[in-house]
Write a protein that holds these residues in place. Structure first.
Motif, PDB file in Angstrom:
ATOM      1  N   ASN A 160     -10.613 -18.838  36.541  1.00  0.00           N
ATOM      2  CA  ASN A 160     -10.450 -17.330  36.712  1.00  0.00           C
ATOM      3  C   ASN A 160     -10.226 -16.611  35.395  1.00  0.00           C
ATOM      4  O   ASN A 160     -10.767 -15.684  35.226  1.00  0.00           O
ATOM      5  CB  ASN A 160      -9.452 -17.069  37.836  1.00  0.00           C
ATOM      6  CG  ASN A 160      -9.939 -17.838  38.934  1.00  0.00           C
ATOM      7  OD1 ASN A 160     -10.904 -17.470  39.587  1.00  0.00           O
ATOM      8  ND2 ASN A 160      -8.865 -18.747  39.507  1.00  0.00           N
ATOM      9  N   SER A 161      -9.035 -16.809  34.769  1.00  0.00           N
ATOM     10  CA  SER A 161      -8.777 -16.085  33.529  1.00  0.00           C
ATOM     11  C   SER A 161      -9.363 -16.539  32.288  1.00  0.00           C
ATOM     12  O   SER A 161      -9.225 -15.910  31.338  1.00  0.00           O
ATOM     13  CB  SER A 161      -7.234 -16.313  33.335  1.00  0.00           C
ATOM     14  OG  SER A 161      -6.865 -17.444  33.295  1.00  0.00           O
TER      15      SER A 161
ATOM     16  N   GLU B 129     -15.420 -12.153  41.584  1.00  0.00           N
ATOM     17  CA  GLU B 129     -14.279 -12.492  40.872  1.00  0.00           C
ATOM     18  C   GLU B 129     -13.918 -13.925  40.819  1.00  0.00           C
ATOM     19  O   GLU B 129     -13.338 -14.414  39.752  1.00  0.00           O
ATOM     20  CB  GLU B 129     -12.974 -11.646  41.415  1.00  0.00           C
ATOM     21  CG  GLU B 129     -12.604 -10.493  40.369  1.00  0.00           C
ATOM     22  CD  GLU B 129     -12.053  -9.373  41.154  1.00  0.00           C
ATOM     23  OE1 GLU B 129     -11.865  -9.587  42.389  1.00  0.00           O
ATOM     24  OE2 GLU B 129     -11.868  -8.303  40.502  1.00  0.00           O
TER      25      GLU B 129
ATOM     26  N   VAL C 272      -1.838  -9.388  26.719  1.00  0.00           N
ATOM     27  CA  VAL C 272      -2.016 -10.663  28.059  1.00  0.00           C
ATOM     28  C   VAL C 272      -3.031 -11.617  27.375  1.00  0.00           C
ATOM     29  O   VAL C 272      -3.964 -10.996  26.662  1.00  0.00           O
ATOM     30  CB  VAL C 272      -2.714  -9.916  29.173  1.00  0.00           C
ATOM     31  CG1 VAL C 272      -2.804 -11.078  30.200  1.00  0.00           C
ATOM     32  CG2 VAL C 272      -1.721  -8.984  29.684  1.00  0.00           C
ATOM     33  N   ALA C 273      -2.691 -12.793  27.383  1.00  0.00           N
ATOM     34  CA  ALA C 273      -3.467 -13.838  26.568  1.00  0.00           C
ATOM     35  C   ALA C 273      -5.073 -13.771  27.059  1.00  0.00           C
ATOM     36  O   ALA C 273      -5.897 -14.263  26.548  1.00  0.00           O
ATOM     37  CB  ALA C 273      -2.841 -15.167  26.799  1.00  0.00           C
ATOM     38  N   SER C 274      -5.242 -13.678  28.396  1.00  0.00           N
ATOM     39  CA  SER C 274      -6.602 -13.560  28.872  1.00  0.00           C
ATOM     40  C   SER C 274      -7.442 -12.365  28.626  1.00  0.00           C
ATOM     41  O   SER C 274      -8.505 -12.217  29.078  1.00  0.00           O
ATOM     42  CB  SER C 274      -6.401 -14.069  30.582  1.00  0.00           C
ATOM     43  OG  SER C 274      -5.722 -12.763  31.206  1.00  0.00           O
ATOM     44  N   HIS C 275      -6.821 -11.450  28.059  1.00  0.00           N
ATOM     45  CA  HIS C 275      -7.647 -10.265  27.543  1.00  0.00           C
ATOM     46  C   HIS C 275      -7.915 -10.335  26.169  1.00  0.00           C
ATOM     47  O   HIS C 275      -7.258 -10.652  25.149  1.00  0.00           O
ATOM     48  CB  HIS C 275      -6.786  -8.924  27.861  1.00  0.00           C
ATOM     49  CG  HIS C 275      -6.540  -8.806  29.419  1.00  0.00           C
ATOM     50  ND1 HIS C 275      -5.669  -7.805  29.877  1.00  0.00           N
ATOM     51  CD2 HIS C 275      -6.855  -9.338  30.368  1.00  0.00           C
ATOM     52  CE1 HIS C 275      -5.635  -7.720  31.135  1.00  0.00           C
ATOM     53  NE2 HIS C 275      -6.271  -8.935  31.418  1.00  0.00           N
TER      54      HIS C 275
ATOM     55  N   ASN D 241      -5.253  -7.110  41.627  1.00  0.00           N
ATOM     56  CA  ASN D 241      -6.447  -6.932  41.417  1.00  0.00           C
ATOM     57  C   ASN D 241      -7.462  -7.797  42.103  1.00  0.00           C
ATOM     58  O   ASN D 241      -8.419  -7.424  42.490  1.00  0.00           O
ATOM     59  CB  ASN D 241      -6.753  -7.037  39.738  1.00  0.00           C
ATOM     60  CG  ASN D 241      -6.359  -5.837  38.935  1.00  0.00           C
ATOM     61  OD1 ASN D 241      -5.990  -5.167  39.441  1.00  0.00           O
ATOM     62  ND2 ASN D 241      -6.212  -6.298  37.453  1.00  0.00           N
ATOM     63  N   LEU D 242      -6.849  -8.848  42.573  1.00  0.00           N
ATOM     64  CA  LEU D 242      -7.558  -9.667  43.208  1.00  0.00           C
ATOM     65  C   LEU D 242      -7.532  -9.796  44.803  1.00  0.00           C
ATOM     66  O   LEU D 242      -8.149 -10.323  45.465  1.00  0.00           O
ATOM     67  CB  LEU D 242      -7.470 -11.352  42.693  1.00  0.00           C
ATOM     68  CG  LEU D 242      -7.440 -11.484  41.233  1.00  0.00           C
ATOM     69  CD1 LEU D 242      -6.902 -12.896  40.851  1.00  0.00           C
ATOM     70  CD2 LEU D 242      -8.861 -11.179  40.833  1.00  0.00           C
TER      71      LEU D 242
ATOM     72  N   ALA E 183      -0.212 -12.861  36.482  1.00  0.00           N
ATOM     73  CA  ALA E 183      -0.552 -11.790  35.726  1.00  0.00           C
ATOM     74  C   ALA E 183      -1.879 -12.014  34.757  1.00  0.00           C
ATOM     75  O   ALA E 183      -2.720 -11.080  34.441  1.00  0.00           O
ATOM     76  CB  ALA E 183       0.467 -11.594  34.445  1.00  0.00           C
ATOM     77  N   LEU E 184      -1.984 -13.295  34.227  1.00  0.00           N
ATOM     78  CA  LEU E 184      -3.367 -13.465  33.667  1.00  0.00           C
ATOM     79  C   LEU E 184      -4.549 -13.293  34.332  1.00  0.00           C
ATOM     80  O   LEU E 184      -5.742 -13.195  34.202  1.00  0.00           O
ATOM     81  CB  LEU E 184      -3.370 -15.150  33.164  1.00  0.00           C
ATOM     82  CG  LEU E 184      -2.397 -15.546  32.080  1.00  0.00           C
ATOM     83  CD1 LEU E 184      -2.632 -17.040  31.738  1.00  0.00           C
ATOM     84  CD2 LEU E 184      -2.839 -14.845  30.732  1.00  0.00           C
ATOM     85  N   GLY E 185      -4.105 -13.385  35.790  1.00  0.00           N
ATOM     86  CA  GLY E 185      -5.715 -13.461  36.834  1.00  0.00           C
ATOM     87  C   GLY E 185      -5.973 -14.611  36.758  1.00  0.00           C
ATOM     88  O   GLY E 185      -6.941 -14.651  37.407  1.00  0.00           O
TER      89      GLY E 185
ATOM     90  N   ARG F 241      -4.878 -17.004  38.973  1.00  0.00           N
ATOM     91  CA  ARG F 241      -4.874 -17.463  40.580  1.00  0.00           C
ATOM     92  C   ARG F 241      -4.297 -15.931  41.069  1.00  0.00           C
ATOM     93  O   ARG F 241      -3.650 -15.072  40.599  1.00  0.00           O
ATOM     94  CB  ARG F 241      -3.665 -18.502  40.899  1.00  0.00           C
ATOM     95  CG  ARG F 241      -4.285 -19.904  40.293  1.00  0.00           C
ATOM     96  CD  ARG F 241      -5.428 -20.366  41.346  1.00  0.00           C
ATOM     97  NE  ARG F 241      -5.858 -21.625  41.113  1.00  0.00           N
ATOM     98  CZ  ARG F 241      -6.899 -22.067  40.261  1.00  0.00           C
ATOM     99  NH1 ARG F 241      -7.208 -21.190  39.382  1.00  0.00           N
ATOM    100  NH2 ARG F 241      -7.072 -23.568  40.153  1.00  0.00           N
TER     101      ARG F 241
ATOM    102  N   GLN G 145       1.813  -4.900  34.970  1.00  0.00           N
ATOM    103  CA  GLN G 145       1.098  -5.959  35.051  1.00  0.00           C
ATOM    104  C   GLN G 145       0.757  -5.841  36.897  1.00  0.00           C
ATOM    105  O   GLN G 145       1.593  -5.317  37.411  1.00  0.00           O
ATOM    106  CB  GLN G 145       1.382  -7.313  34.755  1.00  0.00           C
ATOM    107  CG  GLN G 145       1.791  -7.513  33.185  1.00  0.00           C
ATOM    108  CD  GLN G 145       0.620  -7.274  32.676  1.00  0.00           C
ATOM    109  OE1 GLN G 145      -0.597  -7.925  33.096  1.00  0.00           O
ATOM    110  NE2 GLN G 145       0.376  -6.814  31.181  1.00  0.00           N
TER     111      GLN G 145
END
Lengths: 573, 357
Positions: free
Chosen positions: A134-135, A150, A340-343, B164-165, B236-238, B240, B259
């Motif tokens: 996902n990320s 998503e 944020v590491a995934s952005h 968001n999810l 926070a990473l999205g 899960r 977040q």
């Protein structure tokens, strides 16, 4: 002592002649201590129950419980697939770099070196950033491009396939380096002959070059297999979240409180046996032929012209290198400067906070850096000397029992680092060797673990050097040690430097034994990163990981400059 | 020939410890209770400075633990605080391993599995020391009667989701909701073999809802991470959509820093986690250890834990942070460290059987 010092010169010379054997015996003793001691503890534990009585119960449990059998099968599949992928990818690349006029050959070599020195656990974490379902950055890109919802994803790194991929990324350099080195050493005479006799380019490559490189490729595949099998970091990072174990993570989990070292010892024996079998098989394959290709004469290999194809080949090589180098490094760089590491880093979320945190707030950083550096240089220096002497002894069969010496030097390859760690813990956490809590126990672990690969490298180098030059030296009256120092070592100087770097780099990235042996005072960088990963501090990992890579590249650059700096430098040092 | 002392099993130590405990309880009965309260004296500060550092083994999230260390260093310049952070169950393993080899590195310990402190006390490893604040202000159920440890931090292990999810109406309200097939592949969860928080929470959930809850949850393809500090970060990473467990304080922090995460206080009740601090008898820096222990229970440090850490506190002078649900309004499960101590091994083994890792 004084009597010896005042003895006549002639006597001293005779004494010097006799020195070879004691020195070799000393090395044998050191090796025995290094390897036999933890191995014996391992064996004792495997065959005993909680109270120390002899039993076979541990093996019975291993063979009857799917919780132990499954990891064994998974590990075997993982190692075989990785070795296979490594050969398929690396051997052609090595040939391209060593024999053809593909552009940017030096750069490709450097990039392979970069993936070689990238710690596999760091690669695994970077690939989490890239391909977590996902990320992951790549999955986000995929959703963006394909306009998907998503929870759609292209890649799932938390899977067996994901694990095989990441492990292969960092095992293929073993095959590449060995094959490329072998091709570098192979003179062009035979290929010239083949060409003069009218063979086509590819025919020469297939019938002459490949067989010449085959031993190196087999050795590389073997090393790749064993590396994949004993790897701890990558499976711990990728397999456990996915809900499965490999043998190493299973063994590690057996040391969680309450520890069950008996089961862990027993669980590591199948790996040991498998490795011994593989090493014997390799010996049998290689033992039948002579591959002495460096004699007193030498000639440059001819360059194969690829024409337009050279650009296609370059594109392929760079595409391969995207996986272990470009993408992961990018992901780490991105995570270092992103909130944020995934952005993706952009103006609104660029931050230096992560860097500040690692260097100003994280109290373990400095200590870990210093420990890593001290251990790296010590292990590399001592390890290279050990490996050189042992490789010489076994390649030249210099002393009775050289086979045992060779076996001892290769045996640690069969021990997962984590199990060696525990063996060492039991060996050196009690009198007479009270080393736990000091850097010495880590030094011993790193020496032991890096010895097999260092020894294999130097031994295959010795195999390719015909003994005629050494024989000449011996006939002219030099001792074995003097010959080794004056004739053989200069001949193998590049290999020796490569081995030093190899060990240093291996130490920096070693995790599995360190994780059993460190204390808060003797923490190293790899352990620090692993700890950070368990609590999900990806940004700090990215910063530390990049730092680790910078240090590594400095070492490699230093070694390269020595290598190309001519003969004066070593003498000055 | 083989030194079996190097190998510790909980059971074995308990047998040994109970003998010690008998003698210990006899002694304490004669002395009638914990040692008198200790104030922070100039002598203590001077002695701590001479030692120059304190080593704190803790399982509190890394950033917060380093911030506590920095706050201590700022208040007592010249005494460095070395933070050794890892999961509570790993701390237990590591301290056991170190003490078995006679390596005494730890000064003060903080575990999110309160049963560990009982265990170390029973082993006779802890030193009695009661900071003034603990003696004056801490309720009896949050301090050891023999003065070996007290509740440094209190927090929850909660369900949470990524806003968001997941839409608010669709968010899970309790543990039973997590078993809905729609969450398959969308849940992240931490591990009781690593995290003391999860160990404690697993005991409470199994006690209230039964193990069948975990058996059903295991069929949801959860992403299994180690530390209870990791699920909030994965949210926070999205990575899960929902966390089945994980520390509340990071969810609060992430939420307050913007977040997209939201805490859920389960209808069935939320596991409460108590993380006590204790000083080791063989601490290499005994004075700095005591100084740090006193600092940890001061209103100043407790407020810091609440404000920048998102933790809860049982210090009556520490104030709840505005905007967070007060502890009194949350339905809590019941913690029982003594039972966790007894069942710890079994809980871990059972969990591994169910989740395969």
């Amino acid at each position: 002592m004084t009597a010896l010092a005042s003895s006549a010169p002639a006597e001293r010379r005779r004494f010097a002649v006799d020195l070879s054997l004691p020195v070799l015996l000393l090395f044998a003793t050191v090796l025995c201590l290094l390897i036999a001691l933890p191995l014996s503890w391992l064996l004792i534990y495997a065959f005993s129950d909680k109270n120390g009585a002899i039993t076979l119960e541990n093996f019975h449990r291993l063979l009857s419980d799917a919780a132990y059998l499954d990891p064994l099968l998974v590990t075997f599949a993982l190692a075989s697939l990785s070795a296979l992928i490594a050969c398929v990818v690396a051997a052609p690349m090595a040939w391209l770099v060593a024999r053809t006029d593909m552009p940017l050959r030096r750069t490709v070599r450097l990039l392979v070196t970069a993936s070689f020195v990238t710690p596999p656990f760091l690669g695994a974490i970077a690939w989490e950033l890239l391909a977590a379902p996902n990320s992951g950055l790549l999955n986000q890109l995929y959703r963006e491009l394909a306009g998907l919802p998503e929870d759609a994803y292209l890649l799932n790194i938390y899977s067996f396939a994901g694990l095989v991929f990441v492990v292969s990324c960092y095992t293929f350099p073993y095959v590449f380096v060995l094959v490329a080195n072998a091709l570098d050493r192979t003179p062009g005479d035979l290929e010239d002959a083949s060409a003069i006799l009218g063979a086509k380019t590819w025919h020469t490559a297939w019938r002459v070059t490949l067989p010449l490189a085959l031993p190196a490729m087999l050795a590389g595949a073997l090393v790749a297999f064993l590396q994949a099998m004993t790897l701890f970091g990558s499976p711990a990072i990728l397999a456990m979240p996915a809900g499965f174990h490999t043998m190493t993570t299973k063994i590690w989990s057996l040391f969680q409180f309450p520890p069950r070292p008996e089961l862990a010892a027993a669980a590591s024996l199948p790996l040991l046996i498998l490795t011994v079998i593989l090493l014997r098989a390799e010996n049998n394959v290689l033992g039948r032929r002579s591959y002495a290709v460096v004699g007193a004469r030498n000639s440059e290999p001819r360059v194969i012209r690829l024409g337009v194809w050279r650009w296609v080949m370059l594109a392929c090589a760079l595409a391969v290198l995207t996986c272990p180098v470009f993408l992961p490094y990018f992901a780490l760089l991105n995570a270092s400067f992103s909130r944020v590491a995934s952005h993706l880093v952009w103006f609104d979320n660029f931050t230096l906070q992560n860097i500040r945190f690692v260097f100003h707030e994280l109290s373990a950083t400095q200590l870990a850096l210093r420990n890593t550096f001290v251990l790296g240089s010590l292990a590399a220096t001592i390890g290279t000397i050990l490996a050189l002497v042992i490789a010489y002894v076994t390649a030249r069969q210099a002393v009775v029992g050289h086979r045992l010496l060779g076996f001892l030097a290769t045996a640690p390859v069969a021990i997962p680092g984590i199990v060696l760690g525990v063996g060492l813990f039991f060996s050196y956490a009690r009198p007479p060797f009270l080393l736990y809590g000091t850097l010495w126990i880590l030094l011993i672990a790193f020496l032991t673990l890096s010895l097999p690969a260092a020894y294999q490298q130097l031994q295959s180098a010795f195999r390719a050097v015909h003994p005629e030059l050494e024989d000449a030296s011996r006939i002219l009256g030099a001792t074995r040690l003097r010959t080794l120092w004056k004739i053989t070592t200069p001949l193998l100087r590049n290999n020796v430097i490569a081995t030093w770097c190899f060990i240093f780099v291996a130490v920096i990235r070693e995790l599995s034994a360190a994780i059993m042996l460190f204390t808060s005072e003797t923490k190293v960088l790899s352990v620090l990163i692993y700890d950070l990963n368990e609590s999900g501090d990806l940004a700090a990992i990215a910063v530390l990981g990049l730092l680790m890579l910078v240090i590594t590249f400095c070492i490699v650059a230093l070694a390269n400059s020595l290598r190309f700096g001519g003969r004066r430098l070593p003498r000055a040092g | 020939m083989r030194n079996r002392g190097a190998k510790l099993t909980r059971r074995k130590v308990l047998v040994g410890a109970s003998a010690f405990g008998l003698a210990g309880s006899f002694a304490t009965r004669v002395l009638s209770a914990a040692p008198p309260a200790s104030a922070v004296t100039p002598e203590l500060i001077a002695a701590a400075k001479k030692e120059g550092k304190v080593v704190w083994y803790t399982s509190v999230d890394l950033k917060l633990s380093e911030q506590i260390g920095k706050a201590f260093e700022a208040k007592y310049p010249g005494v460095a605080c070395k933070v050794e952070r890892t999961g509570a169950e790993r701390l237990l393993q590591r301290i056991g391993q170190e003490y078995a080899a006679n390596v005494h590195a730890v000064d003060v310990v903080n575990s999110s599995d309160a049963s560990h402190l009982i265990y170390w006390k029973e082993q006779g490893l802890l030193a009695p020391y009661v900071p003034e604040d603990v003696a004056k202000f801490y309720p009896p159920e949050h301090k050891d009667p023999d003065g070996m440890f007290a509740s440094f931090r209190v927090f929850l292990s909660i369900i949470a989701y990524n806003t968001n999810l997941v839409k608010k109406e669709e968010a899970p309200r309790g543990f039973a909701d997590l078993l809905d097939p729609k969450w398959k592949g969308k849940i992240v969860k931490a591990h009781p073999g690593y995290s003391g928080t999860i160990m404690t929470a697993t005991y409470q959930i199994a006690h209230e809802l039964g193990w069948s809850y975990f058996e059903k949850l295991a069929r949801q393809n959860v992403l299994q991470v180690q530390s209870a500090a990791d699920p909030p970060k994965k949210l926070a990473l999205g990575e899960r959509a929902v966390q089945a467990d994980g520390v509340e304080y990071l969810i609060l922090k992430e939420k307050e820093s913007g977040q997209p995460v939201e805490p859920v206080y389960a209808t069935e009740g939320t596991p409460i986690i108590v993380g006590p601090n204790g000083v080791f008898k063989a601490a290499p820096n005994p004075n700095a250890a005591r100084l740090f222990q006193s600092f940890c229970f001061s209103p100043e440090c407790q407020q810091l834990c609440i404000d920048i850490g998102g933790l809860r506190s049982v210090h009556p002078q520490a104030k709840e942070h505005p905007g967070r649900t007060p502890l009194s309004q949350i339905k809590l499960m019941k913690d029982d460290p003594a039972a966790v101590l007894k069942q710890g091994e079994e809980i871990k083994a059972r969990y591994v059987k169910i989740f395969h890792v």
